[in-house]
Design an enzyme around this catalytic site. Structure first.
Site, PDB file in Angstrom:
ATOM      1  N   TRP A 147       1.049  -1.281   0.393  1.00  0.00           N
ATOM      2  CA  TRP A 147      -0.654   0.092  -0.046  1.00  0.00           C
ATOM      3  C   TRP A 147       1.051   0.898  -0.189  1.00  0.00           C
ATOM      4  O   TRP A 147       1.750   1.510  -0.556  1.00  0.00           O
ATOM      5  CB  TRP A 147      -0.847  -0.469   1.356  1.00  0.00           C
ATOM      6  CG  TRP A 147      -0.419  -0.069   2.398  1.00  0.00           C
ATOM      7  CD1 TRP A 147      -0.946   1.251   3.332  1.00  0.00           C
ATOM      8  CD2 TRP A 147      -0.047  -1.365   3.063  1.00  0.00           C
ATOM      9  NE1 TRP A 147      -0.571   0.129   4.825  1.00  0.00           N
ATOM     10  CE2 TRP A 147      -0.118  -0.993   4.531  1.00  0.00           C
ATOM     11  CE3 TRP A 147       0.167  -2.406   3.006  1.00  0.00           C
ATOM     12  CZ2 TRP A 147       0.410  -1.765   5.307  1.00  0.00           C
ATOM     13  CZ3 TRP A 147       0.556  -3.656   3.941  1.00  0.00           C
ATOM     14  CH2 TRP A 147       0.209  -3.134   5.122  1.00  0.00           C
ATOM     15  N   ASP A 148       1.143   1.944   0.765  1.00  0.00           N
ATOM     16  CA  ASP A 148       1.237   3.132   1.146  1.00  0.00           C
ATOM     17  C   ASP A 148       3.019   2.850   0.613  1.00  0.00           C
ATOM     18  O   ASP A 148       3.530   2.256   0.645  1.00  0.00           O
ATOM     19  CB  ASP A 148       2.285   4.024   1.951  1.00  0.00           C
ATOM     20  CG  ASP A 148       1.198   4.849   2.744  1.00  0.00           C
ATOM     21  OD1 ASP A 148      -0.294   4.238   2.157  1.00  0.00           O
ATOM     22  OD2 ASP A 148       0.520   5.341   4.231  1.00  0.00           O
ATOM     23  N   ALA A 158       4.298   4.181   7.620  1.00  0.00           N
ATOM     24  CA  ALA A 158       4.834   5.219   6.340  1.00  0.00           C
ATOM     25  C   ALA A 158       5.684   6.283   6.898  1.00  0.00           C
ATOM     26  O   ALA A 158       6.035   6.433   7.980  1.00  0.00           O
ATOM     27  CB  ALA A 158       3.445   6.065   5.890  1.00  0.00           C
ATOM     28  N   ARG A 187       1.913  10.364  12.411  1.00  0.00           N
ATOM     29  CA  ARG A 187       2.607   9.390  12.387  1.00  0.00           C
ATOM     30  C   ARG A 187       3.367  10.170  11.029  1.00  0.00           C
ATOM     31  O   ARG A 187       2.638  11.507  10.018  1.00  0.00           O
ATOM     32  CB  ARG A 187       1.838   8.129  11.778  1.00  0.00           C
ATOM     33  CG  ARG A 187       0.888   8.445  11.470  1.00  0.00           C
ATOM     34  CD  ARG A 187       0.232   6.861  11.148  1.00  0.00           C
ATOM     35  NE  ARG A 187      -1.034   7.349  10.023  1.00  0.00           N
ATOM     36  CZ  ARG A 187      -2.568   7.367  11.175  1.00  0.00           C
ATOM     37  NH1 ARG A 187      -2.355   7.176  12.403  1.00  0.00           N
ATOM     38  NH2 ARG A 187      -3.086   7.121  10.776  1.00  0.00           N
ATOM     39  N   ASP A 188       3.745   9.375  10.044  1.00  0.00           N
ATOM     40  CA  ASP A 188       4.313   9.816   8.734  1.00  0.00           C
ATOM     41  C   ASP A 188       4.870  10.641   8.604  1.00  0.00           C
ATOM     42  O   ASP A 188       4.990  12.112   7.556  1.00  0.00           O
ATOM     43  CB  ASP A 188       2.890   9.621   8.165  1.00  0.00           C
ATOM     44  CG  ASP A 188       1.646   8.668   7.824  1.00  0.00           C
ATOM     45  OD1 ASP A 188       2.281   7.761   8.300  1.00  0.00           O
ATOM     46  OD2 ASP A 188       0.744   9.071   7.620  1.00  0.00           O
ATOM     47  N   GLU A 220      -3.675  12.993   6.897  1.00  0.00           N
ATOM     48  CA  GLU A 220      -2.460  11.419   6.623  1.00  0.00           C
ATOM     49  C   GLU A 220      -0.793  11.646   5.521  1.00  0.00           C
ATOM     50  O   GLU A 220      -1.604  12.767   4.164  1.00  0.00           O
ATOM     51  CB  GLU A 220      -3.013  10.645   6.670  1.00  0.00           C
ATOM     52  CG  GLU A 220      -4.161   9.564   7.617  1.00  0.00           C
ATOM     53  CD  GLU A 220      -4.523   8.229   7.285  1.00  0.00           C
ATOM     54  OE1 GLU A 220      -3.919   7.996   7.373  1.00  0.00           O
ATOM     55  OE2 GLU A 220      -4.723   7.637   6.125  1.00  0.00           O
TER      56      GLU A 220
HETATM   57  C1  FRU Z   1      -2.640   5.785   5.329  1.00  0.00           C
HETATM   58  C2  FRU Z   1      -1.741   5.202   6.451  1.00  0.00           C
HETATM   59  C3  FRU Z   1      -0.844   5.418   7.254  1.00  0.00           C
HETATM   60  C4  FRU Z   1       0.050   4.708   8.229  1.00  0.00           C
HETATM   61  C5  FRU Z   1      -0.256   3.644   7.198  1.00  0.00           C
HETATM   62  C6  FRU Z   1      -0.484   2.727   8.253  1.00  0.00           C
HETATM   63  O1  FRU Z   1      -2.837   4.598   4.072  1.00  0.00           O
HETATM   64  O2  FRU Z   1      -2.783   5.334   7.239  1.00  0.00           O
HETATM   65  O3  FRU Z   1      -1.288   7.039   7.309  1.00  0.00           O
HETATM   66  O4  FRU Z   1       1.315   5.139   8.250  1.00  0.00           O
HETATM   67  O5  FRU Z   1      -1.420   3.390   6.752  1.00  0.00           O
HETATM   68  O6  FRU Z   1      -0.436   1.072   7.508  1.00  0.00           O
END
Ligand code: FRU
Length: 424
Positions: free
Chosen positions: A52-53, A139, A209-210, A294
């Site tokens: 994903w990310d 992320a 986060r992120d 996010e």
């Molecule tokens: C976005 C997210 C981020 C996080 C990750 C968790 O898709 O929610 O904010 O770091 O995915 O899986």
């Protein structure tokens, strides 16, 4: 929020507000801000893992960077469990949706490489098992530091807690591929403080986060964006006139939207290496509007700061809504004031016929937007779906003043380099 004393020569600022009035302007399915339909017959990058990310390797100025002609991306990744009894339904069939929905709890950083900026080849895990201090590797951003191939990977160490961390390693290339070496010592940088950024003790559903570090094109200092929620006990936030904005008669009722308290956080480095950080007040808050902003990131263009952040339909407050996708704001200086792009903030949302087709959009300085496929309906009613866990088609955006326009669609996971660094 009242702001603080001057720190490290950084001018004190007031957070900009994404208001309920701004969000009332969101229009799903406007073709200029809607991602083209993703077909259900998409190709899958790798059948053993969900991804994903997606985090392209880049420099501190935001440029997507290849090394010795190799493009590199990092992805949040989790194994697929098609044969695990835990993920079989009553009929003994693989319940891929349940497996997919559980992925966050076992997210790990992986990397991939390519000669063409697409058709990514599997690299493997960035850190060996046991290196990262918590269960989940969430992320962040891989930064290429120099032509020796040194990389600082900033990411989020989650469960227990949520800590912004970094780990240093090196990218090594051969004629045949790319490997990551090092990435053995994780350094905790900071956590939510409870004064500017909400803590787990204040709200069990907090977000912190992120990390997205960058060099400010104007003052040359090292900063970092991150996702947060505005500090305070859950339920204690006020959705007042400022948060509501200029709404028409009949739109004053904010319902229970005091529970939505997202913000885009910013920190400044006290040192050149980015080992020592000071959190500053948020750049942008969305109290009464949305609970999640996010993966915030910037595009620096035409002397302006284009701030992008992803958000969901389900995280909007009472009385406001919008599609899953990427939202944006623009300012003439780093600390704002930020104005929502396209009036509402919506830059690229999912079409209402396929509300979960993509997520985690990342806008690159060349206007290309990468994202992953979440799930796409396979029948008219939308009851049957195909789970993605793979790269979505890249979308091309034109960013012009306070407006953006969808102008192109490219291949799945197309992330071309903006510059190449020849390693010494
Ligand atoms: C976005 C997210 C981020 C996080 C990750 C968790 O898709 O929610 O904010 O770091 O995915 O899986």
């Amino acid at each position: 929020m009242k702001t603080t004393t001057e720190k490290f020569g950084v001018t004190p600022h007031q957070p900009s507000l994404w208001t309920r009035a701004d969000a009332l302007k969101v229009r799903a399915d406007d073709p200029t801000t809607t991602q083209p339909l993703v077909s259900a017959d998409f190709p899958v990058l790798n059948n053993d893992v969900f991804i994903w990310d997606t985090m392209p390797l880049r420099d501190l100025d935001g440029n997507v960077t290849s090394v010795d002609g190799w493009s590199v991306i990092f992805t949040l990744t989790a194994d697929r469990h098609p044969n695990d009894p835990q993920y079989l339904d009553e009929d003994g069939n693989y319940d891929i949706l349940r497996d997919w929905n559980d992925r966050h709890g076992r997210a790990k950083m992986y990397y991939w490489f390519s000669r063409t900026g697409k058709n990514w080849e599997f690299g493997g895990r960035v850190m060996a098992e046991g290196v990262s201090p918590t269960a989940r590797e969430w992320a962040g951003t891989p930064i290429l530091l120099n032509d020796r191939g040194e990389v600082d990977l900033y990411y989020t160490a989650v469960t227990p807690g949520a800590t912004i961390v970094k780990v240093r390693g090196r990218v090594v290339t051969t004629e045949h591929g790319v490997s990551m070496v090092g990435f053995e010592k994780v350094k905790p940088l900071f956590e939510a403080d409870g004064k500017m950024y909400q803590t787990e003790a204040q709200n069990a559903f907090w977000g912190f986060r992120d990390p997205w570090p960058f060099r400010d094109p104007n003052d040359g200092k090292l900063y970092m964006l991150f996702e947060g929620n505005v500090a305070g006990e859950r339920g204690s936030h006020k959705v007042g006139e400022a948060e509501i904005g200029d709404v028409p008669p009949g739109y004053e009722d904010v319902g229970n939207s005091r529970y939505q308290t997202a913000c885009v956080g910013i920190a400044v480095a006290r040192d050149a290496d980015g080992d020592d950080w000071e959190m500053l007040p948020p750049l942008l808050t969305a109290v009464g509007v949305n609970d999640q902003t996010e993966r915030p990131h910037f595009v620096f263009q035409d002397g302006k700061y284009y701030l992008f952040t992803i958000s969901h339909t389900f995280t909007y407050g009472d009385g406001v809504t919008g599609p899953d996708g990427v939202y944006g704001f623009v300012a003439d200086s780093l600390f704002g004031p930020y104005v929502p792009l396209n009036g509402s903030g919506l830059v690229l949302g999912n079409p209402s016929s396929q509300p979960f087709q993509t997520y985690s959009h990342y806008v690159m300085p060349n206007g290309l937007v990468t994202s992953f496929i979440d799930s796409v309906p396979t029948d008219e009613t939308g009851t049957q779906i195909r789970v993605g866990g793979t790269e979505a088609p890249t979308v091309g955006l034109k960013i012009k003043g306070q407006q953006t326009f969808v102008v192109a669609e490219y291949d799945y996971g197309y992330i071309p380099p903006m510059l190449d660094v020849a390693l010494k």
